[in-house]
Enzyme design. Structure first.
Site, PDB file in Angstrom:
ATOM      1  N   GLY A   1       2.100  47.702 -10.823  1.00 12.39           N
ATOM      2  CA  GLY A   1       2.440  46.305 -11.098  1.00 12.39           C
ATOM      3  C   GLY A   1       2.890  46.003 -12.515  1.00 12.39           C
TER       4      GLY A   1
ATOM      5  N   TRP B   1       5.819  46.490 -14.041  1.00  9.78           N
ATOM      6  CA  TRP B   1       7.137  45.836 -14.127  1.00  9.78           C
ATOM      7  C   TRP B   1       7.016  44.358 -13.726  1.00  9.78           C
ATOM      8  CZ3 TRP B   1      12.143  48.946 -12.639  1.00  9.78           C
ATOM      9  CH2 TRP B   1      12.259  50.061 -13.488  1.00  9.78           C
TER      10      TRP B   1
ATOM     11  N   ASP C   1       6.977  50.140   3.498  1.00 11.64           N
ATOM     12  CA  ASP C   1       7.978  51.155   3.161  1.00 11.64           C
ATOM     13  C   ASP C   1       9.320  50.437   3.033  1.00 11.64           C
ATOM     14  OD1 ASP C   1       9.910  53.142   3.215  1.00 11.64           O
ATOM     15  OD2 ASP C   1       8.817  54.363   4.675  1.00 11.64           O
TER      16      ASP C   1
ATOM     17  N   LYS D   1      15.866  53.656 -10.587  1.00 11.69           N
ATOM     18  CA  LYS D   1      15.596  55.002 -11.096  1.00 11.69           C
ATOM     19  C   LYS D   1      16.123  56.059 -10.142  1.00 11.69           C
ATOM     20  CE  LYS D   1      11.164  56.502 -11.280  1.00 11.69           C
ATOM     21  NZ  LYS D   1       9.869  56.393 -11.975  1.00 11.69           N
TER      22      LYS D   1
HETATM   23  C1  LIG Z   1       6.615  55.098 -10.805  1.00  5.81           C
HETATM   24  S1  LIG Z   1       5.786  54.129  -9.600  1.00  5.81           S
HETATM   25  C2  LIG Z   1       6.329  52.523  -9.993  1.00  5.81           C
HETATM   26  C3  LIG Z   1       5.707  51.940 -11.225  1.00  5.81           C
HETATM   27  C4  LIG Z   1       5.999  50.448 -11.362  1.00  5.81           C
HETATM   28  N1  LIG Z   1       7.384  50.228 -11.748  1.00  5.81           N
HETATM   29  C5  LIG Z   1       5.136  49.765 -12.392  1.00  5.81           C
HETATM   30  O1  LIG Z   1       5.676  49.306 -13.372  1.00  5.81           O
HETATM   31  O2  LIG Z   1       3.922  49.666 -12.213  1.00  5.81           O
HETATM   32  C6  LIG Z   1       6.726  54.524  -8.158  1.00  5.81           C
HETATM   33  C7  LIG Z   1       6.247  53.830  -6.895  1.00  5.81           C
HETATM   34  O3  LIG Z   1       7.238  53.998  -5.868  1.00  5.81           O
HETATM   35  C8  LIG Z   1       6.552  53.830  -4.646  1.00  5.81           C
HETATM   36  N2  LIG Z   1       7.371  54.257  -3.506  1.00  5.81           N
HETATM   37  C9  LIG Z   1       7.900  55.488  -3.269  1.00  5.81           C
HETATM   38  N3  LIG Z   1       8.558  55.496  -2.090  1.00  5.81           N
HETATM   39  C10 LIG Z   1       8.455  54.244  -1.563  1.00  5.81           C
HETATM   40  C11 LIG Z   1       8.915  53.624  -0.358  1.00  5.81           C
HETATM   41  N4  LIG Z   1       9.627  54.315   0.538  1.00  5.81           N
HETATM   42  N5  LIG Z   1       8.614  52.324  -0.142  1.00  5.81           N
HETATM   43  C12 LIG Z   1       7.877  51.630  -1.042  1.00  5.81           C
HETATM   44  N6  LIG Z   1       7.423  52.160  -2.211  1.00  5.81           N
HETATM   45  C13 LIG Z   1       7.697  53.453  -2.464  1.00  5.81           C
HETATM   46  C14 LIG Z   1       5.298  54.671  -4.843  1.00  5.81           C
HETATM   47  O4  LIG Z   1       4.289  54.281  -3.931  1.00  5.81           O
HETATM   48  C15 LIG Z   1       4.952  54.393  -6.310  1.00  5.81           C
HETATM   49  O5  LIG Z   1       3.916  53.437  -6.413  1.00  5.81           O
END
Ligand SMILES: C[S@@+](CC[C@H](N)C(=O)[O-])C[C@H]1O[C@@H](n2cnc3c(N)ncnc32)[C@H](O)[C@@H]1O
Length: 222
Positions: free
Chosen positions: A58, A60, A96, A158
Site C-alpha cells: 500500500g 504507492w 487477480d 513496471k
Molecule cells: C512490488 S509489490 C507492489 C508494491 C506496491 N507498489 C507498494 O507500493 O506497496 C508487487 C505486487 O504485485 C502483486 N501482483 C502480482 N501479480 C498480480 C496479479 N495478477 N493481480 C494482482 N496483483 C498482482 C503482488 O501480489 C505484489 O503485492
C-alpha cells in the site's frame, strides 16, 4: 501496518530506502520510486482519479492519496489484502488483475486519469520464467489502462527488462502521445527493473479498447 516482505532478509534490513520507509511509517520502500517517477513525469495532481495495480502493501496508495487528496477516487487491486489504514476515498480490492471485469469496474468507479502498475511475479530466480511473466503482467496492465483511462490519461508500469522490452515500449508509444522508459536511481545494479510511462492516451486507443459490461461481476471490496 502491513507485513513487510523481506523483514527477515538481512539485505532488506540494511537497505537505506527500507529503513527510511520504516522510519517515516510508510508501508514499503517502493514509495520512493513512485515519488521519484512522479517528480520527473508529474503524474499525480490534486484530484487525480487513479487505479493502482499490484498495490500491496500500500505504499504507492499512501503517496498517491497525499498528492491527489481526499476528493479523488483511488482504487488499488492486489492478490493480497492491503492491511494498512487508508483514507475513505481509497478503495482496495482483492483480486487477480488479469480477471478483472473492466465493464463493471468502469461503471462503478468511472474512468481514471492515471493507471499505475508495480505488479511483479513471485520471482523464482530463473530469468527465463521471471522476465516473460513480468512482461505478461505489464501487457495486462497496459490493456487495463487502455480500457479504463480517460482520453489524455497517463500510465506507468513496471517491467523486468528482457527480450520484449523494445516491443513493449513501442506498444506504449503507439497507444499514447508519448512513451518513455525510466530506471529509478537507486535500483540495484543487477536488477532488470524498469518503468515504462505513457502520457496522453490517444482517442483511437480508448475506442479500440472500450470495455464491455456483460460478463462476471468485479471482485468485492475488502
Ligand atoms: C512490488 S509489490 C507492489 C508494491 C506496491 N507498489 C507498494 O507500493 O506497496 C508487487 C505486487 O504485485 C502483486 N501482483 C502480482 N501479480 C498480480 C496479479 N495478477 N493481480 C494482482 N496483483 C498482482 C503482488 O501480489 C505484489 O503485492
Amino acid at each position: 501496518m502491513a507485513t513487510r516482505k523481506g523483514l527477515g532478509d538481512k539485505r532488506a534490513r540494511h537497505d537505506p530506502a527500507y529503513l527510511r520507509a520504516k522510519r517515516e511509517q510508510y508501508a514499503g520502500r517502493a514509495i520512493y520510486k513512485l515519488e521519484e517517477i512522479d517528480k520527473r513525469f508529474r503524474l499525480i495532481k490534486p484530484g487525480t482519479q487513479l487505479l493502482d495495480l499490484g498495490c500491496w502493501p500500500g505504499a504507492w496508495l499512501q503517496y498517491a492519496v497525499q498528492k491527489a487528496g481526499t476528493e479523488a477516487t483511488l482504487v488499488g487491486v492486489d492478490l493480497k489484502a492491503v492491511e494498512i489504514a487508508l483514507p475513505a476515498n481509497v478503495h482496495t480490492i482483492v483480486g487477480d488483475v488479469t480477471k478483472l471485469n473492466l465493464g463493471r469496474f468502469v461503471d462503478r468507479f468511472g474512468r481514471f486519469d492515471l493507471v499505475l502498475s508495480d505488479m511483479a511475479p513471485n520471482t523464482t530466480g530463473n530469468k527465463d520464467f521471471d522476465i516473460p511473466t513480468s512482461e505478461d503482467l505489464f501487457l495486462s496492465a497496459l490493456d487495463i489502462a487502455s480500457a479504463s483511462l480517460r482520453i489524455g490519461g497517463h500510465f506507468c508500469a513496471k517491467v523486468f527488462q528482457g527480450g520484449r522490452f523494445a516491443d513493449l515500449l513501442h506498444e506504449v508509444e503507439s497507444r499514447f502521445q508519448q512513451g518513455r522508459a525510466y530506471r529509478c536511481e537507486n535500483t540495484r545494479k543487477a536488477s532488470r527493473e524498469q518503468y515504462i510511462i505513457g502520457r496522453g492516451l490517444k482517442a483511437t486507443t480508448a475506442r479500440a479498447h472500450a470495455p464491455t459490461t456483460d460478463t462476471d461481476p468485479a471482485p468485492a471490496d475488502d
